[in-house]
Design a protein around this motif. Structure first.
Motif, PDB file in Angstrom:
ATOM      1  N   PRO A   1       0.531 -66.751  23.625  1.00 41.77           N
ATOM      2  CA  PRO A   1       1.598 -67.755  23.622  1.00 41.77           C
ATOM      3  C   PRO A   1       2.584 -67.519  24.756  1.00 41.77           C
ATOM      4  CG  PRO A   1       1.247 -66.859  21.418  1.00 41.77           C
ATOM      5  CD  PRO A   1       0.465 -66.005  22.358  1.00 41.77           C
ATOM      6  N   ASN A   2       3.008 -68.596  25.384  1.00 38.01           N
ATOM      7  CA  ASN A   2       4.013 -68.547  26.448  1.00 38.01           C
ATOM      8  C   ASN A   2       5.267 -69.206  25.903  1.00 38.01           C
ATOM      9  OD1 ASN A   2       4.169 -67.422  28.963  1.00 38.01           O
ATOM     10  ND2 ASN A   2       3.376 -69.168  30.081  1.00 38.01           N
ATOM     11  N   LEU A   3       6.118 -68.418  25.252  1.00 39.51           N
ATOM     12  CA  LEU A   3       7.256 -68.959  24.514  1.00 39.51           C
ATOM     13  C   LEU A   3       8.573 -68.387  25.016  1.00 39.51           C
ATOM     14  CD1 LEU A   3       4.802 -69.510  22.541  1.00 39.51           C
ATOM     15  CD2 LEU A   3       6.451 -69.310  20.691  1.00 39.51           C
ATOM     16  N   LYS A   4       9.615 -69.177  24.839  1.00 42.92           N
ATOM     17  CA  LYS A   4      10.987 -68.723  25.044  1.00 42.92           C
ATOM     18  C   LYS A   4      11.637 -68.654  23.666  1.00 42.92           C
ATOM     19  CE  LYS A   4      11.315 -68.730  29.664  1.00 42.92           C
ATOM     20  NZ  LYS A   4      11.725 -67.562  30.467  1.00 42.92           N
ATOM     21  N   GLY A   5      11.845 -67.440  23.205  1.00 37.71           N
ATOM     22  CA  GLY A   5      12.352 -67.226  21.855  1.00 37.71           C
ATOM     23  C   GLY A   5      11.321 -66.454  21.054  1.00 37.71           C
ATOM     24  N   GLY A   6      11.775 -65.751  20.045  1.00 35.67           N
ATOM     25  CA  GLY A   6      10.864 -64.964  19.223  1.00 35.67           C
ATOM     26  C   GLY A   6       9.937 -65.845  18.412  1.00 35.67           C
ATOM     27  N   TYR A   7       8.764 -65.281  18.027  1.00 32.92           N
ATOM     28  CA  TYR A   7       7.818 -66.055  17.226  1.00 32.92           C
ATOM     29  C   TYR A   7       7.118 -65.143  16.235  1.00 32.92           C
ATOM     30  CZ  TYR A   7       4.195 -64.265  20.460  1.00 32.92           C
ATOM     31  OH  TYR A   7       3.362 -63.461  21.208  1.00 32.92           O
ATOM     32  N   ASN A   8       6.592 -65.775  15.203  1.00 37.29           N
ATOM     33  CA  ASN A   8       5.798 -65.069  14.198  1.00 37.29           C
ATOM     34  C   ASN A   8       4.525 -65.856  13.930  1.00 37.29           C
ATOM     35  OD1 ASN A   8       7.253 -62.706  13.439  1.00 37.29           O
ATOM     36  ND2 ASN A   8       8.724 -63.964  12.299  1.00 37.29           N
ATOM     37  N   TRP A   9       3.401 -65.133  13.809  1.00 41.07           N
ATOM     38  CA  TRP A   9       2.153 -65.777  13.411  1.00 41.07           C
ATOM     39  C   TRP A   9       2.283 -66.237  11.969  1.00 41.07           C
ATOM     40  CZ3 TRP A   9      -1.111 -67.139  17.044  1.00 41.07           C
ATOM     41  CH2 TRP A   9      -1.079 -66.452  18.264  1.00 41.07           C
ATOM     42  N   SER A  10       1.801 -67.467  11.727  1.00 45.70           N
ATOM     43  CA  SER A  10       2.137 -68.106  10.465  1.00 45.70           C
ATOM     44  C   SER A  10       1.117 -69.194  10.156  1.00 45.70           C
ATOM     45  CB  SER A  10       3.552 -68.684  10.574  1.00 45.70           C
ATOM     46  OG  SER A  10       3.917 -69.363   9.405  1.00 45.70           O
ATOM     47  N   ASN A  11       1.468 -70.079   9.218  1.00 44.79           N
ATOM     48  CA  ASN A  11       0.672 -71.249   8.888  1.00 44.79           C
ATOM     49  C   ASN A  11       1.493 -72.498   9.202  1.00 44.79           C
ATOM     50  OD1 ASN A  11      -0.918 -73.299   7.853  1.00 44.79           O
ATOM     51  ND2 ASN A  11      -1.471 -72.198   5.986  1.00 44.79           N
ATOM     52  N   VAL A  12       1.316 -73.019  10.405  1.00 47.85           N
ATOM     53  CA  VAL A  12       2.079 -74.180  10.857  1.00 47.85           C
ATOM     54  C   VAL A  12       1.703 -75.425  10.056  1.00 47.85           C
ATOM     55  CG1 VAL A  12       2.485 -75.700  12.839  1.00 47.85           C
ATOM     56  CG2 VAL A  12       2.385 -73.222  13.179  1.00 47.85           C
ATOM     57  N   ARG A  13       0.458 -75.494   9.605  1.00 45.66           N
ATOM     58  CA  ARG A  13       0.007 -76.684   8.880  1.00 45.66           C
ATOM     59  C   ARG A  13       0.863 -76.953   7.648  1.00 45.66           C
ATOM     60  NH1 ARG A  13      -5.481 -78.929   8.916  1.00 45.66           N
ATOM     61  NH2 ARG A  13      -5.567 -80.624   7.369  1.00 45.66           N
TER      62      ARG A  13
END
Length: 545
Positions: free
Chosen positions: A435-447
Motif C-alpha cells: 500500500p502507498n498511503l499517507k496515514g497509518g493503516y490496519n489490515w481489515s475487512n473493508v467489505r
C-alpha cells in the motif's frame, strides 16, 4: 488566424519537429510563420505501442489569404478569431458593506479573486489555516498526530482539492471562456503553462499549494482580505421589501474562541462538500436544501507499471507521463460503477475531518512518480438508498459509513486485498503490491463497511474492469475505505440570480451542489462573481465596511 487540427507527431518529437510540420502543412517558408500556439494536445494510443501526440494549433502567418488559395483540407480552418473571457462590471446598486466569501476552496478562491480584481474588496473567511500551516497540520496527522477538525485534508486554504491529484479537466459546457480563464489564472500564479492545452491537465498537490498562496497574495494586494480560523456559525436576516435578506454573519474565531458579527448584505456560500456543521446550521435557519445523489466506494491500488503497459503497450518511452485510466460499468442490478479521481503514481490519503469517522481520498504530486496507481471505485447512491426523511439524510449516510470505516481500521485506514474482499474475510498483509498511503493503516475487512448491495456492486464492477485492463481484479490489488466525499450530499437551492431563499446569500461550488472538481467549482465561483458584478457597483472605499 489559421487553425490546424489533427496534427500528429510521434511522442518523442521535438519542438522543432512541430514547427516543421506546421510549415509543411501550410506549405510556407519559415520567414512566413509569425507565431503559433498549441490549443490542445492529446495522446493517441489506439495503435500501441506506436504512440502519437495529436495537436490543434493556432497559427499566424504573413499572408493568410495567399495560404488559403494554395492549401485545402478538412484539418485546416481559416479566419479563426480567439475570444477571451469578459467579466461584466455593469451593476448600478451600491453595496452597504463589503461582500463576504465563505470558504477558500476553488469556488471561493476564484470568486474572491475576480471580485478583488474588479474593485469589490471582498472579505474571505476560512475556518481552517493558511496553506503552509495547513500542510504542517495534515502531515502531523498522517504521522500519528491528533486530527484538527478545522485544519485537515478537507478544511483550510485551497479546500479539499489542495490534497488531491489536482486534475483540471471538466465536462462542463463552457461557451463563455470560464474554463480557459481559470487555467490562465492558475498559470499566472505558478502553474505550468502546459495545462492550457493538455487534454487532461493536472497540477499536483505540491504546486497547488504555492499557486493558492500566490492567489491569496493577489487578492490582498487588490483590496481584499483573507481571515483564517474564521468559521461562520450563524446568519442573521432582516425583512426588506417583504423579502428575507441577509444582514450579518456570526463568525467564530478559532484562535481566540470568541465570536463577532460581520455586517454584510452579500455573502457567497462556498463552503465545500464536507462542511457538515454548516449544513446543519443552514437547515436550522430554513435555508432551502435538498438531498442529492452522490457516490461511495473504495480506493484501489495497482502497480503504476501495470497501468502504463496496458495503456501504452510494451516498451513504451520513459518520457511518457504515468498513465491514467477511466472505467465504467453498468451492472445487472441497475447500478453504475465507475472510477473517479484516478491518481497516477499517487497515494491514498486519510482525508478525515471528524473525530471517530474516517474517509480516504487520492493524491498525487506534480511528478506523479509514486510506485502505485490508485483510483476511487464508486457506486452511485440516491435518496432512495439512504432515505428521504430530510435534506441531510445523505450526509448522515456518509457519517455511518465513515464510522464503520473508523471501527474497521481501529482508527486507521482499513485496508484489504481484493481477493479477501470477495471472500468477505479480513486481510493480514500485502501480496506483491505494498500500500502507498499517507496515514497509518490496519489490515481489515473493508467489505463490512458497506451495505450488501453496494459491496456486491463494487465486487462486480471491479471484476468487469478486468476485461478492459487485464490484472485489474487481481487478488492482491489493495482496497481501502471509505471513499465517501466524492461530492456534496446536498444541494442548496438557488434561483435565476444564483441567490438562495435568503436574498444576498449565494450558494456556490461543490459544497452547494453545483460543481464536481477543482475546475468546475472554480468556474462556478466566476459565475457567482459575475452575478454580483451585474447587480452591484464596485465597493466604494468611503462606505462603511
Amino acid at each position: 488566424m489559421i487553425q490546424i487540427n489533427q496534427l500528429k507527431l510521434p511522442v518523442d518529437h521535438s519542438e522543432n519537429d512541430l514547427k516543421r510540420k506546421i510549415l509543411k502543412i501550410l506549405r510556407i517558408k519559415e520567414d512566413a510563420l509569425l507565431s503559433y500556439r498549441i490549443k490542445k494536445q492529446s495522446l493517441d494510443a489506439r495503435k500501441k505501442p506506436e504512440l502519437f501526440y495529436v495537436y490543434s494549433v493556432n497559427v499566424n502567418v504573413r499572408n493568410e489569404s495567399a495560404v488559403k488559395k494554395k492549401v485545402r483540407g478538412g484539418q485546416i480552418s481559416f479566419g479563426i478569431r480567439e475570444s477571451s473571457y469578459e467579466f461584466p462590471v455593469t451593476g448600478n446598486q451600491f453595496l452597504k458593506h463589503r461582500p463576504v466569501v465563505i470558504g477558500t476552496g476553488p469556488a471561493g478562491l476564484f470568486c474572491g479573486y475576480m471580485l478583488a480584481l474588479s474593485g469589490y474588496r471582498p472579505i474571505l473567511l476560512e475556518r481552517g489555516a493558511d496553506v503552509t500551516k495547513r500542510m504542517e497540520d495534515v502531515e502531523r496527522f498522517w504521522n500519528g498526530g491528533t486530527l484538527d477538525p478545522n485544519s485537515n485534508v478537507q478544511f483550510g486554504e485551497g479546500g479539499a482539492g489542495t490534497f488531491s491529484d489536482g486534475k483540471l479537466n471538466t465536462l462542463v459546457n463552457d461557451k463563455l471562456g470560464r474554463n480557459t480563464k481559470v487555467l490562465e489564472i492558475f498559470v499566472e500564479h505558478g502553474a505550468p503553462e502546459e495545462i492550457l492545452y493538455q487534454s487532461k491537465p493536472h497540477i499536483g498537490t505540491d504546486i497547488l499549494a504555492s499557486v493558492v498562496k500566490n492567489m491569496r497574495d493577489f487578492i490582498c494586494s487588490h483590496g481584499g482580505e483573507v481571515r483564517f480560523h474564521s468559521q461562520v456559525i450563524d446568519i442573521q436576516t432582516s425583512i426588506v421589501d417583504q423579502e428575507k435578506t441577509l444582514c450579518a454573519l456570526k463568525v467564530l474565531d478559532h484562535e481566540t474562541n470568541e465570536t463577532y458579527l460581520l455586517n454584510t448584505d452579500t455573502a457567497v456560500l462556498a463552503i465545500g462538500h464536507s462542511a457538515r456543521d454548516t449544513f446543519v446550521m443552514l437547515e436550522h435557519r430554513n435555508i432551502k436544501m435538498e438531498a442529492k445523489a452522490f457516490a461511495v466506494g473504495v480506493r484501489i491500488e495497482h502497480p503504476q507499471s501495470m497501468i502504463n503497459e496496458d495503456q501504452y503497450g510494451t516498451g513504451y518511452p520513459d518520457s511518457l507521463p504515468a498513465a491514467p485510466y477511466k472505467l465504467t460499468a453498468n451492472l445487472e442490478n441497475g447500478r453504475g460503477v465507475y472510477t473517479f479521481c484516478m491518481c497516477p503514481g499517487g497515494y491514498v490519503v486519510n482525508a478525515s475531518s471528524e473525530e471517530g469517522r474516517l474517509a480516504v481520498n487520492g493524491m498525487s504530486y506534480s511528478r506523479r512518480d509514486g510506485e502505485n496507481a490508485n483510483s476511487a471505485v464508486i457506486v452511485t447512491v440516491t435518496p432512495e438508498d439512504y432515505g428521504k426523511e430530510h435534506a441531510l439524510s445523505g450526509m448522515e449516510f456518509q457519517r455511518r459509513l465513515e464510522e464503520a470505516a473508523y471501527k474497521a481500521g481501529q482508527g486507521k485506514i482499513p485496508v484489504q486485498l481484493f481477493g479477501d474482499f470477495c471472500r468477505n474475510q479480513s486481510s493480514h498483509g500485502p501480496g506483491s503490491i505494498c500500500p502507498n498511503l499517507k496515514g497509518g493503516y490496519n489490515w481489515s475487512n473493508v467489505r463490512q463497511i458497506f451495505p450488501d448491495e453496494i459491496a456486491e456492486s463494487l465486487e462486480e464492477g471491479i471484476r468487469s474492469f478486468n476485461r478492459k485492463i487485464p490484472g485489474y481484479s487481481r487478488d492482491d490489488a489493495v482496497l481501502s475505505g471509505v471513499e465517501s466525499r466524492t461530492s456534496s450530499p446536498v444541494r442548496i437551492l438557488r434561483n435565476e440570480s444564483l441567490q438562495s431563499c435568503v436574498g444576498g446569500l449565494y450558494p456556490c461550488g461543490e459544497g452547494a451542489g453545483y460543481a464536481g472538481g477543482i475546475t468546475s467549482a472554480a468556474m462556478d465561483g466566476l459565475k457567482v462573481a459575475e452575478m454580483i458584478a451585474k447587480k452591484y457597483h464596485p465597493f466604494d472605499k468611503r462606505s462603511d465596511a
